[in-house]
Design a protein around this motif. Structure first.
Motif, PDB file in Angstrom:
ATOM      1  N   ILE A 188       7.771  -7.136  -3.993  1.00 17.05           N
ATOM      2  CA  ILE A 188       6.757  -6.078  -3.992  1.00 17.05           C
ATOM      3  C   ILE A 188       7.003  -5.148  -5.179  1.00 17.05           C
ATOM      4  O   ILE A 188       8.130  -4.709  -5.415  1.00 17.05           O
ATOM      5  N   GLY A 189       5.950  -4.884  -5.918  1.00 19.45           N
ATOM      6  CA  GLY A 189       6.090  -4.065  -7.125  1.00 19.45           C
ATOM      7  C   GLY A 189       6.383  -4.874  -8.364  1.00 19.45           C
ATOM      8  O   GLY A 189       6.392  -4.335  -9.481  1.00 19.45           O
ATOM      9  N   GLY A 190       6.664  -6.160  -8.180  1.00 19.28           N
ATOM     10  CA  GLY A 190       6.844  -7.043  -9.333  1.00 19.28           C
ATOM     11  C   GLY A 190       8.246  -7.122  -9.885  1.00 19.28           C
ATOM     12  O   GLY A 190       8.449  -7.702 -10.957  1.00 19.28           O
ATOM     13  N   PHE A 191       9.234  -6.573  -9.189  1.00 16.77           N
ATOM     14  CA  PHE A 191      10.605  -6.674  -9.687  1.00 16.77           C
ATOM     15  C   PHE A 191      11.584  -6.602  -8.521  1.00 16.77           C
ATOM     16  O   PHE A 191      11.272  -6.091  -7.440  1.00 16.77           O
ATOM     17  N   ALA A 192      12.758  -7.116  -8.746  1.00 18.85           N
ATOM     18  CA  ALA A 192      13.825  -7.098  -7.745  1.00 18.85           C
ATOM     19  C   ALA A 192      15.155  -7.315  -8.459  1.00 18.85           C
ATOM     20  O   ALA A 192      15.195  -7.957  -9.509  1.00 18.85           O
ATOM     21  N   PRO A 193      16.240  -6.789  -7.920  1.00 17.55           N
ATOM     22  CA  PRO A 193      16.307  -5.898  -6.764  1.00 17.55           C
ATOM     23  C   PRO A 193      15.876  -4.482  -7.127  1.00 17.55           C
ATOM     24  O   PRO A 193      15.826  -4.114  -8.303  1.00 17.55           O
ATOM     25  N   LYS A 194      15.583  -3.689  -6.106  1.00 13.47           N
ATOM     26  CA  LYS A 194      15.210  -2.286  -6.322  1.00 13.47           C
ATOM     27  C   LYS A 194      16.426  -1.372  -6.376  1.00 13.47           C
ATOM     28  O   LYS A 194      16.394  -0.335  -7.037  1.00 13.47           O
ATOM     29  N   GLY A 213       8.494  -0.607   1.659  1.00 13.80           N
ATOM     30  CA  GLY A 213       7.503  -0.010   0.774  1.00 13.80           C
ATOM     31  C   GLY A 213       7.984   1.271   0.135  1.00 13.80           C
ATOM     32  O   GLY A 213       7.691   1.542  -1.039  1.00 13.80           O
ATOM     33  N   THR A 214       8.727   2.075   0.889  1.00 11.53           N
ATOM     34  CA  THR A 214       9.239   3.328   0.350  1.00 11.53           C
ATOM     35  C   THR A 214      10.155   3.088  -0.843  1.00 11.53           C
ATOM     36  O   THR A 214      10.000   3.694  -1.912  1.00 11.53           O
ATOM     37  N   ILE A 215      11.112   2.192  -0.664  1.00 10.44           N
ATOM     38  CA  ILE A 215      12.064   1.910  -1.738  1.00 10.44           C
ATOM     39  C   ILE A 215      11.355   1.291  -2.933  1.00 10.44           C
ATOM     40  O   ILE A 215      11.652   1.624  -4.092  1.00 10.44           O
ATOM     41  N   ALA A 216      10.382   0.416  -2.673  1.00 10.71           N
ATOM     42  CA  ALA A 216       9.639  -0.209  -3.772  1.00 10.71           C
ATOM     43  C   ALA A 216       8.872   0.838  -4.574  1.00 10.71           C
ATOM     44  O   ALA A 216       8.843   0.790  -5.816  1.00 10.71           O
ATOM     45  N   GLY A 217       8.258   1.799  -3.878  1.00 13.07           N
ATOM     46  CA  GLY A 217       7.505   2.830  -4.579  1.00 13.07           C
ATOM     47  C   GLY A 217       8.389   3.749  -5.390  1.00 13.07           C
ATOM     48  O   GLY A 217       8.070   4.106  -6.533  1.00 13.07           O
ATOM     49  N   MET A 218       9.527   4.136  -4.816  1.00 15.30           N
ATOM     50  CA  MET A 218      10.423   5.052  -5.521  1.00 15.30           C
ATOM     51  C   MET A 218      11.150   4.369  -6.666  1.00 15.30           C
ATOM     52  O   MET A 218      11.461   5.005  -7.684  1.00 15.30           O
ATOM     53  N   ALA A 219      11.426   3.087  -6.520  1.00 13.30           N
ATOM     54  CA  ALA A 219      12.163   2.365  -7.555  1.00 13.30           C
ATOM     55  C   ALA A 219      11.369   2.254  -8.859  1.00 13.30           C
ATOM     56  O   ALA A 219      11.948   2.012  -9.924  1.00 13.30           O
ATOM     57  N   LYS A 220      10.066   2.453  -8.793  1.00 12.58           N
ATOM     58  CA  LYS A 220       9.266   2.480 -10.023  1.00 12.58           C
ATOM     59  C   LYS A 220       9.615   3.686 -10.886  1.00 12.58           C
ATOM     60  O   LYS A 220       9.384   3.684 -12.095  1.00 12.58           O
ATOM     61  N   GLU A 235       0.832  -1.207   0.000  1.00 19.56           N
ATOM     62  CA  GLU A 235       0.000   0.000   0.000  1.00 19.56           C
ATOM     63  C   GLU A 235       0.869   1.260   0.000  1.00 19.56           C
ATOM     64  O   GLU A 235       0.578   2.228  -0.696  1.00 19.56           O
ATOM     65  N   LEU A 236       1.939   1.237   0.790  1.00 16.56           N
ATOM     66  CA  LEU A 236       2.835   2.387   0.831  1.00 16.56           C
ATOM     67  C   LEU A 236       3.498   2.609  -0.525  1.00 16.56           C
ATOM     68  O   LEU A 236       3.580   3.746  -1.007  1.00 16.56           O
ATOM     69  N   ALA A 237       3.961   1.528  -1.154  1.00 18.05           N
ATOM     70  CA  ALA A 237       4.584   1.643  -2.474  1.00 18.05           C
ATOM     71  C   ALA A 237       3.610   2.241  -3.482  1.00 18.05           C
ATOM     72  O   ALA A 237       3.977   3.114  -4.283  1.00 18.05           O
ATOM     73  N   SER A 238       2.365   1.808  -3.438  1.00 18.15           N
ATOM     74  CA  SER A 238       1.352   2.323  -4.353  1.00 18.15           C
ATOM     75  C   SER A 238       1.055   3.799  -4.078  1.00 18.15           C
ATOM     76  O   SER A 238       0.910   4.601  -5.015  1.00 18.15           O
ATOM     77  N   THR A 239       0.987   4.158  -2.795  1.00 19.33           N
ATOM     78  CA  THR A 239       0.717   5.548  -2.425  1.00 19.33           C
ATOM     79  C   THR A 239       1.847   6.464  -2.891  1.00 19.33           C
ATOM     80  O   THR A 239       1.601   7.542  -3.451  1.00 19.33           O
ATOM     81  N   ILE A 240       3.078   6.037  -2.682  1.00 17.97           N
ATOM     82  CA  ILE A 240       4.225   6.830  -3.112  1.00 17.97           C
ATOM     83  C   ILE A 240       4.246   6.965  -4.626  1.00 17.97           C
ATOM     84  O   ILE A 240       4.532   8.050  -5.169  1.00 17.97           O
ATOM     85  N   ASP A 241       3.948   5.896  -5.326  1.00 16.72           N
ATOM     86  CA  ASP A 241       3.890   5.930  -6.789  1.00 16.72           C
ATOM     87  C   ASP A 241       2.929   7.015  -7.255  1.00 16.72           C
ATOM     88  O   ASP A 241       3.245   7.822  -8.147  1.00 16.72           O
ATOM     89  N   LYS A 242       1.759   7.073  -6.637  1.00 15.97           N
ATOM     90  CA  LYS A 242       0.754   8.073  -7.014  1.00 15.97           C
ATOM     91  C   LYS A 242       1.230   9.490  -6.697  1.00 15.97           C
ATOM     92  O   LYS A 242       1.013  10.424  -7.475  1.00 15.97           O
ATOM     93  N   VAL A 243       1.879   9.663  -5.548  1.00  9.77           N
ATOM     94  CA  VAL A 243       2.373  10.986  -5.151  1.00  9.77           C
ATOM     95  C   VAL A 243       3.421  11.479  -6.147  1.00  9.77           C
ATOM     96  O   VAL A 243       3.389  12.633  -6.595  1.00  9.77           O
ATOM     97  N   VAL A 244       4.359  10.608  -6.500  1.00  8.16           N
ATOM     98  CA  VAL A 244       5.429  11.000  -7.431  1.00  8.16           C
ATOM     99  C   VAL A 244       4.845  11.342  -8.799  1.00  8.16           C
ATOM    100  O   VAL A 244       5.308  12.282  -9.469  1.00  8.16           O
TER     101      VAL A 244
END
Length: 300
Positions: free
Chosen positions: A158-164, A105-112, A78-87
């Motif tokens: 999380i986010g469907g990929f690794a590593p971030k 979650g933070t790193i996952a969201g930003m890594a997108k 949820e955090l990754a998704s929220t950050i994705d939307k904010v960015v």
């Protein structure tokens, strides 16, 4: 950070640690006037509020080497998704913890949004454990390893990929308590760590100059993850895992001021404020002061 737009996201997570109270960290930082501080510095600030986080009493701890894995995974998504939307709206995400497991979650969201992201990790600890190396099974000691693609698949993917993130783009600053498995991983992966010994010998100015070179070389964004236990307990007593002999208040401000001057940051999080263990909200006030410095506050 040139667009001067910040969105605050609170994550009242305390599933990743044994000691209760860190779930009140976002409220303590808000009470210490973080929004007013940033607004006074000319930033357009929106507060997204807090994500919903399960309370430990309502759920089973699960596997003892990965406590509350399912719940932490869901909040991280949820955090990754929220950050994705904010960015995507062109705003800078400022995340308030909560324990340090929120960095998953933070790193996952930003890594997108950043294919090669630098990370500055201010912390007394390495947070590089996995279920196999962790002495406690607490996931707040694992988020940096997860970002590097090491750990349980539910967290790593999380986010469907690794590593971030890549080890050569990571710098840990202020380390003074590392587990043996973390030491092995640091040597194997070539992660740059500035221990308190290094800070004492080199000075924080030189440490930051070298750190900024490492996280900016070949990267397209830089994330700051600041655990308040990186500071000395005298200046930040309200943390769950205090370790004596930490970064001083003034050294911390110098580091944040140099980050502001470099103008590299694309996201930031401040974690592990525990008001139950604090004195007069001193640790949250220190967090807000450091947030001020990293977002441009100066004496002159």
């Amino acid at each position: 950070m040139k667009n001067k737009k910040i969105t605050i996201i609170g994550v009242p997570m305390d599933l990743g640690a044994d000691r209760r109270g860190v779930d009140m960290g976002p409220s303590a930082i808000r009470y210490a006037s973080v929004k007013e501080k940033l607004t006074g510095l000319g930033w357009d600030v929106q507060d997204h509020g807090n994500l919903m986080v399960p309370t430990p009493e309502s759920y089973d701890v699960g596997e003892l080497q990965l406590k509350y894995l399912r719940e932490i995974t869901e909040v991280s998504k949820e955090l990754a998704s929220t950050i994705d939307k904010v960015v995507r709206t062109g705003r800078f995400p400022l995340i308030l913890g909560g324990d340090h497991s929120i960095a998953i979650g933070t790193i996952a969201g930003m890594a997108k949004h950043h294919k090669r992201m630098g990370v500055i990790w201010f912390d007394a600890h390495g947070d590089l454990n996995t279920a196999e190396t962790s002495p406690s099974g607490n996931i707040h000691g694992m988020p940096l390893a997860v970002g590097l693609g090491l750990g349980h698949p539910d967290l790593v993917n999380i986010g469907g990929f690794a590593p971030k993130i890549q080890p050569e783009n990571v710098v840990i600053i202020g380390a003074r308590q590392l587990d043996e498995g973390e030491r092995v991983l640091i040597r194997e992966r070539g992660i740059k760590v500035f221990t308190m010994h290094d800070i004492d010998r080199m000075g924080m100015g030189a440490v930051m100059e070298e750190s900024l070179k490492i996280v900016s070389e070949g990267t397209d964004g830089v994330h700051l993850s600041l655990d308040l236990d990186g500071l000395d307990p005298h200046d930040a007593p309200g943390v769950g895992t205090p370790v004596a002999g930490g970064i001083t208040y003034r050294e911390s401000h110098l580091a944040m001021e140099m980050l502001a001057e470099a103008d590299l940051l694309t996201s930031a999080e401040f974690v592990e404020v525990n008001p139950i263990l604090d004195h007069g909200n001193r640790t949250a006030k220190a967090a807000v002061a450091l947030i001020g410095s990293v977002f441009g506050e100066k004496v002159l």
